[in-house]
Design a protein around this motif. Structure first.
Motif, PDB file in Angstrom:
ATOM      1  N   GLU A 250       0.820  -1.213   0.000  1.00 33.74           N
ATOM      2  CA  GLU A 250       0.000   0.000   0.000  1.00 33.74           C
ATOM      3  C   GLU A 250       0.859   1.269   0.000  1.00 33.74           C
ATOM      4  O   GLU A 250       0.481   2.290  -0.594  1.00 33.74           O
ATOM      5  CB  GLU A 250      -0.996  -0.006   1.164  1.00 33.74           C
ATOM      6  N   ASP A 251       2.048   1.226   0.627  1.00 34.44           N
ATOM      7  CA  ASP A 251       2.935   2.392   0.617  1.00 34.44           C
ATOM      8  C   ASP A 251       3.492   2.641  -0.781  1.00 34.44           C
ATOM      9  O   ASP A 251       3.565   3.783  -1.253  1.00 34.44           O
ATOM     10  CB  ASP A 251       4.092   2.192   1.599  1.00 34.44           C
ATOM     11  N   TYR A 254       0.689   3.968  -3.060  1.00 30.90           N
ATOM     12  CA  TYR A 254       0.446   5.392  -2.805  1.00 30.90           C
ATOM     13  C   TYR A 254       1.461   6.240  -3.563  1.00 30.90           C
ATOM     14  O   TYR A 254       1.094   7.199  -4.262  1.00 30.90           O
ATOM     15  CB  TYR A 254       0.530   5.692  -1.308  1.00 30.90           C
ATOM     16  N   ASP A 257       0.775   5.845  -7.419  1.00 31.88           N
ATOM     17  CA  ASP A 257      -0.473   6.508  -7.812  1.00 31.88           C
ATOM     18  C   ASP A 257      -0.289   8.021  -7.869  1.00 31.88           C
ATOM     19  O   ASP A 257      -0.693   8.678  -8.839  1.00 31.88           O
ATOM     20  CB  ASP A 257      -1.586   6.189  -6.809  1.00 31.88           C
ATOM     21  N   ARG A 258       0.310   8.587  -6.844  1.00 34.71           N
ATOM     22  CA  ARG A 258       0.485  10.035  -6.775  1.00 34.71           C
ATOM     23  C   ARG A 258       1.498  10.547  -7.791  1.00 34.71           C
ATOM     24  O   ARG A 258       1.558  11.742  -8.076  1.00 34.71           O
ATOM     25  CB  ARG A 258       0.920  10.444  -5.367  1.00 34.71           C
ATOM     26  N   LEU A 267      -5.756   1.372  -4.079  1.00 33.76           N
ATOM     27  CA  LEU A 267      -5.108   1.754  -2.825  1.00 33.76           C
ATOM     28  C   LEU A 267      -6.043   1.620  -1.625  1.00 33.76           C
ATOM     29  O   LEU A 267      -5.644   1.078  -0.583  1.00 33.76           O
ATOM     30  CB  LEU A 267      -4.577   3.182  -2.926  1.00 33.76           C
ATOM     31  N   MET A 289       0.686   3.327   5.371  1.00 35.29           N
ATOM     32  CA  MET A 289      -0.616   3.787   4.896  1.00 35.29           C
ATOM     33  C   MET A 289      -1.759   3.315   5.787  1.00 35.29           C
ATOM     34  O   MET A 289      -2.796   3.975   5.875  1.00 35.29           O
ATOM     35  CB  MET A 289      -0.848   3.337   3.460  1.00 35.29           C
ATOM     36  N   PRO A 294      -5.290   7.324   3.230  1.00 37.29           N
ATOM     37  CA  PRO A 294      -5.028   7.880   1.900  1.00 37.29           C
ATOM     38  C   PRO A 294      -5.074   9.407   1.918  1.00 37.29           C
ATOM     39  O   PRO A 294      -5.570  10.032   2.867  1.00 37.29           O
ATOM     40  CB  PRO A 294      -6.160   7.312   1.051  1.00 37.29           C
TER      41      PRO A 294
END
Length: 300
Positions: A250-251, A254, A257-258, A267, A289, A294
């Protein structure tokens, strides 16, 4: 740009945990990862259960995997016997072989020298191909060894060249004990890419010293196409002192995605799955995360 994620939580994430996870819970974890969008999942390792008790149910897990032709389930194997066990399960579509860049770690991990581990990895890839499956190989301790210290880049490049001749789908560089820094990751990824082209390079990075996420970014900028991650940041090697958790799925998602890099993973579902896993393991997980949530935040 798209980056492929290999989710290693069901195998590498769990293998070093003292608390034995039930087969049904491992399968529930795999189902949740699929719902998050994972399409390559390291489902189990077919190793000696006396040495890795958490993987004693590998055959049961493999036999109960969902029938999903769109998902590649990977079985990690260290020898011919492990390959035979994995290939007995039709839903294990890919064998993951492991060799080691140093002798002392290879002996501790697999009971053979580094050169012997490379030869065995090549044989495992050949066995997978002969059975109509695919094979890939990971070079453990590519950036440092718990027993011998620094590892020469030339040694890793030479191993990658030997493995490439066996016909794997990719070769992975593993920071098994989490000692790599971004400059070293970028340099070795570039060297190995040049040596094995057109085969892709995958990286397997641990966050032991807090450099894992930065190393992921350095690997991607250097041309790595696939990243290993583990839900919640669980993970470690039973035969490597201080080998703390993998980079958390998940980290990493993130960050990607960003940054406008697509992975196909969701996410928010990953964060929920990570919190479920923390409850299952009855402890806080290393991933950030699950604590931070989020951004932008969900509507209240």
């Amino acid at each position: 740009m798209d980056i492929e994620i290999v989710e290693v939580g069901p195998r590498d994430g769990l293998q070093n945990e003292a608390r034995i996870v039930a087969t049904a819970d491992k399968l529930a974890l795999i189902d949740r990862l699929i719902a998050c969008g994972a399409r390559r999942i390291e489902a189990a390792s077919f190793v000696n259960p006396r040495r890795v008790p958490q993987m004693a149910d590998a055959d049961d897990v493999a036999a109960a995997l969902p029938d999903r032709p769109d998902i590649t389930f990977i079985g990690l194997v260290l020898n011919a016997r492990g390959a035979e066990r994995a290939l007995a399960h039709p839903r294990i579509g890919q064998l993951g072989a492991v060799c080691v860049a140093t002798d002392r770690f290879a002996i501790a991990n697999q009971g053979q020298t580094s050169d012997e581990s490379v030869a065995v990895a090549a044989d495992i890839i050949a066995a997978a191909r002969a059975a109509g499956r695919s094979g890939q190989a990971t070079i453990a301790a590519s950036f440092g060894c718990p027993y011998e210290g620094e590892v020469a880049e030339d040694r890793v490049v030479a191993i990658a060249e030997r493995l490439a001749s066996a016909g794997p789908v990719e070769i992975a560089l593993a920071d098994t004990i989490g000692v790599a820094v971004p400059a070293a990751v970028a340099r070795l990824v570039r060297r190995v890419r040049a040596a094995i082209a057109p085969l892709p390079v995958r990286v397997h990075l641990h966050n032991t010293r807090g450099t894992g996420i930065a190393n992921v970014w350095a690997a991607i900028e250097a041309g790595a196409q696939t990243i290993d991650t583990a839900l919640g940041g669980l993970g470690g090697c039973p035969f490597a002192r201080g080998a703390a958790g993998n980079v958390a799925t998940e980290d990493v998602i993130y960050m990607l995605d960003r940054s406008g890099i697509a992975t196909g993973l969701d996410l928010e579902r990953l964060i929920d799955a990570g919190r479920w896993l923390a409850g299952l393991m009855d402890k806080d997980l290393p991933g950030m995360m699950g604590r931070a949530g989020p951004f932008p935040a969900r509507a209240i």
